[in-house]
Every structure is written in structure tokens, then in C-alpha cells.
Design a protein around this motif. Structure first.
Motif, PDB file in Angstrom:
ATOM      1  N   THR A   1       0.866  -1.177   0.000  1.00 28.15           N
ATOM      2  CA  THR A   1       0.000   0.000   0.000  1.00 28.15           C
ATOM      3  C   THR A   1       0.901   1.225   0.000  1.00 28.15           C
ATOM      4  OG1 THR A   1      -1.787  -1.108   1.203  1.00 28.15           O
ATOM      5  CG2 THR A   1      -1.761   1.295   1.240  1.00 28.15           C
ATOM      6  N   VAL A   2       0.667   2.113  -0.959  1.00 24.32           N
ATOM      7  CA  VAL A   2       1.464   3.334  -1.081  1.00 24.32           C
ATOM      8  C   VAL A   2       0.544   4.519  -0.809  1.00 24.32           C
ATOM      9  CG1 VAL A   2       3.030   4.665  -2.533  1.00 24.32           C
ATOM     10  CG2 VAL A   2       2.874   2.171  -2.825  1.00 24.32           C
ATOM     11  N   LEU A   3       0.978   5.390   0.095  1.00 25.82           N
ATOM     12  CA  LEU A   3       0.165   6.524   0.516  1.00 25.82           C
ATOM     13  C   LEU A   3       0.879   7.830   0.233  1.00 25.82           C
ATOM     14  CD1 LEU A   3      -0.937   5.261   4.058  1.00 25.82           C
ATOM     15  CD2 LEU A   3      -2.177   5.006   1.915  1.00 25.82           C
ATOM     16  N   ASP A   4       0.086   8.830  -0.075  1.00 29.24           N
ATOM     17  CA  ASP A   4       0.573  10.202  -0.218  1.00 29.24           C
ATOM     18  C   ASP A   4      -0.235  11.063   0.740  1.00 29.24           C
ATOM     19  OD1 ASP A   4       1.759  12.511  -0.990  1.00 29.24           O
ATOM     20  OD2 ASP A   4       1.265  12.354  -3.118  1.00 29.24           O
ATOM     21  N   ILE A   5       0.433  11.645   1.758  1.00 30.51           N
ATOM     22  CA  ILE A   5      -0.248  12.421   2.793  1.00 30.51           C
ATOM     23  C   ILE A   5       0.223  13.864   2.697  1.00 30.51           C
ATOM     24  CG2 ILE A   5      -0.769  12.598   5.250  1.00 30.51           C
ATOM     25  CD1 ILE A   5       0.076   9.703   5.578  1.00 30.51           C
TER      26      ILE A   5
END
Length: 354
Positions: free
Chosen positions: A222-226
């Protein structure tokens, strides 16, 4: 502890010498070296075994002086010698195996620390805590991975799990983490980043000298951009367990609208990556994890119900939250994990007042 087998030898000798002629307790002496072998090494076990043999000879002298070398006494002494020697050999093999296992565990833990760098407790406006639980059943390490990278507008984060175990899995995890750390701050958007990561894994599998592992080796992630200045999170799920958002004590599973195949299968599946977005406000807590947690079983074989267990928890500090989760998880499995597990808790600090 050594006083127990020695006391046993003394008691057996006294009772056997004072007992009527038809009562023989000498065979019980074999228990003394057996007990010693359960907690001591080969030297102490051999010493107690020698004392047991001497005690049996003393019984023969005191009880039956005329039949000191009778077949009965010879058989008992021979049996004690044989059992004592066997226990000494067992202790030697056990200590050698323990040293080898300790060395393997040390190498495994060192390799794991090199691959998984500790996450900082504060990343921009985010508070972060991470935890890695190693399986205790074997000395093999898994391919659980996580990393963060700062960009010009926020924080990017990856959590994943390589199929398989051992050094091959660690090598694949190191490859993906290196690709992520090198590209996370350069790729323009999340789709380009995940496409690049999938290509990096596929290219590695196709390198000359590599066995054909296409379709057999893959990495769920899972790749997240916050973003720093936006109360939302962009996410691409590549076959990985979904994150859980805890808001006001209520846990909500963030399922992807369209999950992509795991990294490394891009050449086979030709995926179109879909970016999912969800709110992530100050006071929320976001939990990322690997399947070692949700697949942990209790003594009855029941899986750990992660979302149900954390529903109602009000800890807003990531470190305190993971501490409670670790304790609850180990209570569920009886203290021993069957598979490696990694978890990350992220909280967004309240915006600072001007």
C-alpha cells in the motif's frame, strides 16, 4: 537447581540401604541425570550421572557385599552408564544447536534492521510509531517492509509484504525499499511512483542469472501520499490488507475501490492504477499493517479480528496505540507469533495557531 538431583541420589541411597531386602530403589537413580539434563549442560549432567553410578555401586557394597558383581548390580550400573552417556551426548548436541540458532537469529535480526530503518517519531505534521514483531517459531525472517519519504508537499509512505521468507525475501524487500526511497520524491504523482516500483520489481526478476520467478514472486503493498496542507490521503492498494482509520474511537476499514495486483505482476496483469482518497484529520489515527497480524491465530485457530479489537480504543498517541495493540495481539496468540508482522500508526498533529 542442581541440589534437586543430588538430593534425589542421597534419598534413594539411604532408603535403598535401609529398606527390606525385597525392595530395590536403585533404578530410580536414573532420574537424577535426566533431571539435570533438562536445565544444565553436558559437564554438570556427566558429573551427576557419575554420582548416580557411584551411588549404585555404594548400594551394592552396603546391601549385598557377597554379590557385589552379581548380574543384577552389573546390569543396573551398565544401564546408568549408558543413560548418562546418552544424556551427555544429548546436551552437547542441544548446546551446539542452540549456538547455531542464536547465530542465525543474530544475522537475521541484523539483516532486518539494515533493511527496515527505524522511522522517525515526527515527520512534518505527522506523528509516527512503528513496530516489528518477529516470529518466534523459526529463525527465518520475512519480507515485511515499510518506509517513508518526504516530498515538497507532504509525506509518502509504503508498507508491504514480500511473498516467501528468508534472505531471498529480504533481498526483494531491500530492492523495493531502495527503489521507493530513490523515486518517492521525484515521481510527479502516485500512479507514476507505483508504476515505477512495479517495473523495478519486474526488472529485478528478469535480471540475468536470476531463476525464472515471474508470477511466483510478488510484493503486496500500500502506497500513501499524505499532503501537509490537506486533510486527505491518496492511496494505491496493490493487493495489501487495507488501512484502518480510527476517528473518535471508531475504527473504519479503508477498502480500495479498485485494488491493483501486487507489485511484480505488472508484466502479466497490465494494471491500471486507481488512486483512492479518504479524509485524515487532526486527531485521527491511521493504522497500516501486514497480514501477519490479521492471520495470527489463537489456540482455537481463530484469526485476530483487528478492526473489531481496536474499535473503541481512544488512544490518540501512535506509540501508546501500538503498545496496546502489541499487548492485545500477543495475548490473543499466547505470546508466540506464527509469522512476522509489521505495523505503523500515524497521527496528524493539530494545525499550529498563527
Amino acid at each position: 537447581m542442581v541440589c534437586v538431583p543430588i538430593a534425589l541420589i542421597v534419598v534413594v541411597v539411604l532408603i535403598d540401604v535401609l529398606a527390606p531386602p525385597h525392595i530395590h530403589l536403585g533404578p530410580l537413580l536414573v532420574a537424577a541425570p535426566a533431571i539435570t539434563a533438562s536445565f544444565a549442560g553436558p559437564r554438570l549432567t556427566g558429573l551427576v550421572a557419575a554420582l548416580a553410578v557411584a551411588a549404585q555401586a555404594l548400594i551394592a557394597v552396603l546391601r549385598d557385599r557377597d554379590e557385589l558383581f552379581s548380574a543384577n548390580h552389573q546390569a543396573q550400573i551398565a544401564a546408568l552408564v549408558l543413560v548418562g552417556a546418552s544424556l551427555v551426548v544429548f546436551c552437547v548436541v542441544r548446546e551446539r544447536h542452540a549456538r547455531e540458532l542464536s547465530q542465525v537469529r543474530y544475522v537475521s535480526e541484523t539483516a532486518q534492521r539494515v533493511v527496515l530503518r527505524p522511522l522517525p517519531h515526527r515527520i512534518g505534521p505527522l506523528r509516527v510509531a512503528s513496530l516489528y514483531l518477529a516470529a518466534e517459531a523459526e529463525a527465518q525472517i520475512g519480507g515485511d517492509l515499510y518506509a517513508v519519504a518526504r516530498t515538497g508537499h507532504g509525506t509518502r509512505l509504503i508498507v508491504g509484504d514480500v511473498r516467501g521468507k528468508g534472505m531471498t525475501a529480504v533481498g526483494d524487500a531491500a530492492l523495493l525499499l531502495g527503489a521507493f526511497r530513490g523515486a518517492a520524491h521525484r515521481q510527479a504523482d502516485l500512479v507514476e511512483l507505483v508504476t515505477y516500483l512495479d517495473g523495478s520489481v519486474c526488472w529485478d526478476l528478469a535480471e540475468p542469472g536470476e531463476t525464472d520467478r515471474s508470477g511466483e514472486t510478488f510484493i503486496t503493498a500500500t502506497v500513501l501520499d499524505i499532503p501537509d496542507d490537506d486533510d486527505r490521503v491518496d492511496m494505491i492498494d496493490c493487493g495489501h490488507p487495507p488501512p484502518i482509520l480510527v476517528r473518535g474511537g471508531r475504527a473504519r476499514v479503508i477498502n480500495a475501490y479498485q485494488a491493483a495486483p501486487p507489485l511484480g505482476l505488472g508484466d502479466l496483469a497490465r494494471p491500471r492504477y486507481h488512486v483512492d482518497s479518504f479524509g485524515f484529520e487532526a486527531g485521527d489515527l491511521l493504522l497500516l499493517y501486514t497480514d501477519g497480524i490479521t492471520e495470527a491465530r489463537d489456540s482455537a485457530g481463530a484469526f485476530y479480528p483487528l478492526a473489531e479489537r481496536i474499535d473503541g480504543w481512544t488512544e490518540d498517541d501512535p506509540a501508546a496505540f501500538l503498545h496496546r495493540l502489541r499487548r492485545d495481539l500477543l495475548d490473543h496468540v499466547g505470546g508466540h507469533m506464527g509469522d512476522d508482522a509489521a505495523m505503523i500508526a500515524i497521527g496528524r498533529a493539530p494545525a499550529s495557531r498563527p
